[in-house]
Design an enzyme around this catalytic site. Structure first.
Site, PDB file in Angstrom:
ATOM      1  CB  ALA A  40     146.787 116.270 106.614  1.00  0.00           C
ATOM      2  CB  ALA A  42     148.386 119.227 101.443  1.00  0.00           C
ATOM      3  CB  SER A  43     150.224 119.674  96.698  1.00  0.00           C
ATOM      4  OG  SER A  43     149.416 120.789  97.008  1.00  0.00           O
ATOM      5  CB  ILE A  44     152.069 123.512  99.590  1.00  0.00           C
ATOM      6  CG1 ILE A  44     151.823 123.929  98.133  1.00  0.00           C
ATOM      7  CG2 ILE A  44     152.936 124.548 100.301  1.00  0.00           C
ATOM      8  CD1 ILE A  44     151.167 125.284  97.980  1.00  0.00           C
ATOM      9  CD  GLN A  46     154.754 115.092 105.922  1.00  0.00           C
ATOM     10  OE1 GLN A  46     154.959 114.909 104.729  1.00  0.00           O
ATOM     11  NE2 GLN A  46     155.451 114.489 106.861  1.00  0.00           N
ATOM     12  CG  ASP A 198     141.606 125.964  99.429  1.00  0.00           C
ATOM     13  OD1 ASP A 198     140.810 125.485  98.602  1.00  0.00           O
ATOM     14  OD2 ASP A 198     142.645 125.371  99.768  1.00  0.00           O
TER      15      ASP A 198
END
Length: 351
Positions: A40, A42-44, A46, A198
């Site tokens: 995956a 993500a924005s912040i 990997q 989250d």
């Protein structure tokens, strides 16, 4: 949803440099193998599958370079603009909007600290152990293979709880697993120093044996029993359209000024919801993002006036809980549409 795990990945050579620098040693001393293709992105961070030199299968969460600097630059700009907006709007409470930006900034900076995330995971695992909970699990953290920007955890195998094929991939019932996970999450509000803030569908994995794995503890919250009681009353009041209960809860949570007329607040909240209920589908569908119908504009103005009159703002703990309730409500609608989050006998909400 693409920002959750489908952003453009960074090159593997860059990933290796980050790992070696953060762990302060050659990669070969820690990992026997790291998959080049990320699980995956993500924005912040990997995520890559890997194997430790001792043989354990793990996932490796690596922070993307420059993320913290980008967050700081972007949110500093937003903060300045919001301050100007508050100055230009005469009836806006000072810090009402800027306070939200400040909380967003702190929350995102905390997500960049993988040492804190490791502590969150250990706290939650301790809660599960001391509570004798085996229906939900959290991954083991390998501290010697982790640092500020690299986090190595036990690898879980499963599928998203809301996966269309979840029932075929697991021996358990996805709906039953959801309610068990909900009960564990509610218990953590009272009995754990942190709660997972989250739990989107990508962060709850359904195992083949029916257990649920909670992953990604970068965003967590903390709530006192008194605040949780007030927040539950607020959610319950909204569900039952009991606006007096909503007003009491808003005051207790700290969402309003300390000195307000609760009866008037209750009436104003009722007025807002009645206005929303009176909107027709035509009113809602006619808005194109730039122009709104008079009916929708009236609701927006009414909401803004109520917020100004009572100094309404949203504490971070409230917004985190509200977001999670919205997630859970969505999962219930997918897996068991006839269930209700507030009155289903399978849900044990500790208040």
């Amino acid at each position: 949803e693409q920002l959750l795990d489908q952003t453009t990945p960074i090159p593997f050579d860059t990933i290796k440099k980050i790992i070696s620098k953060d762990l302060k040693q050659p990669i070969s001393r820690v990992f026997s193998h790291i998959e080049q293709q990320p699980l995956a992105s993500a924005s912040i961070a990997q995520v890559h599958a890997a194997t430790l030199v001792t043989g354990e299968k793990v996932v490796l969460k690596v922070q993307k370079p420059g993320v913290q600097a980008i967050i700081t630059a972007d949110l500093n700009t937003v903060y300045v603009l919001v301050r100007l907006l508050e100055f230009m709007l005469p009836n806006t409470d000072r810090d009402a909007l800027a306070g939200i930006v400040s909380e967003m900034y702190q929350a995102m900076i905390d997500e960049c600290d993988f040492i804190k995330e490791a502590q969150h995971i250990k706290a939650f695992r301790n809660f599960l152990d001391t509570s004798n909970i085996n229906t939900v699990v959290a991954p083991k953290v390998y501290e010697r293979a982790s640092g500020l920007h690299v986090l190595t955890m036990e690898r879980f195998y499963g599928c998203a709880l809301t996966d269309e094929d979840a029932s075929e991939k697991s021996q358990g019932d996805p709906a039953k697993a959801l309610f068990e996970a909900l009960n564990v999450w509610f218990a953590s509000l009272m009995n754990c120093e942190i709660f997972h803030a989250d739990l989107h569908s990508g962060n709850m994995m359904l195992f083949e044996d029916g257990r649920v794995g909670f992953i990604d503890f970068g965003m967590v919250g903390r709530v006192s029993p008194q605040t949780w009681q007030a927040m539950f009353s607020l959610f319950k009041g909204l569900s039952e359209q009991n606006y007096a209960l909503v007003a009491d809860a808003m005051l207790a949570v700290g969402m309003t000024r300390k000195n307000i007329d609760k009866l008037q607040l209750s009436r104003d909240i009722e007025h807002v919801f009645l206005s929303m209920n009176n909107l027709s589908n035509e009113d809602l569908m006619a808005n194109d993002g730039l122009n709104v119908t008079p009916a929708v504009n009236d609701v927006i103005n009414t909401l803004g006036e109520v917020a100004r009159n009572h100094g309404i703002r949203f504490p971070r703990s409230f917004t985190l809980l509200l977001k999670q309730f919205l997630y859970f409500d969505r999962y219930i609608q997918i897996l068991d549409p006839d269930a209700n989050l507030f009155d289903d006998e399978r849900i044990n909400i500790n208040v």
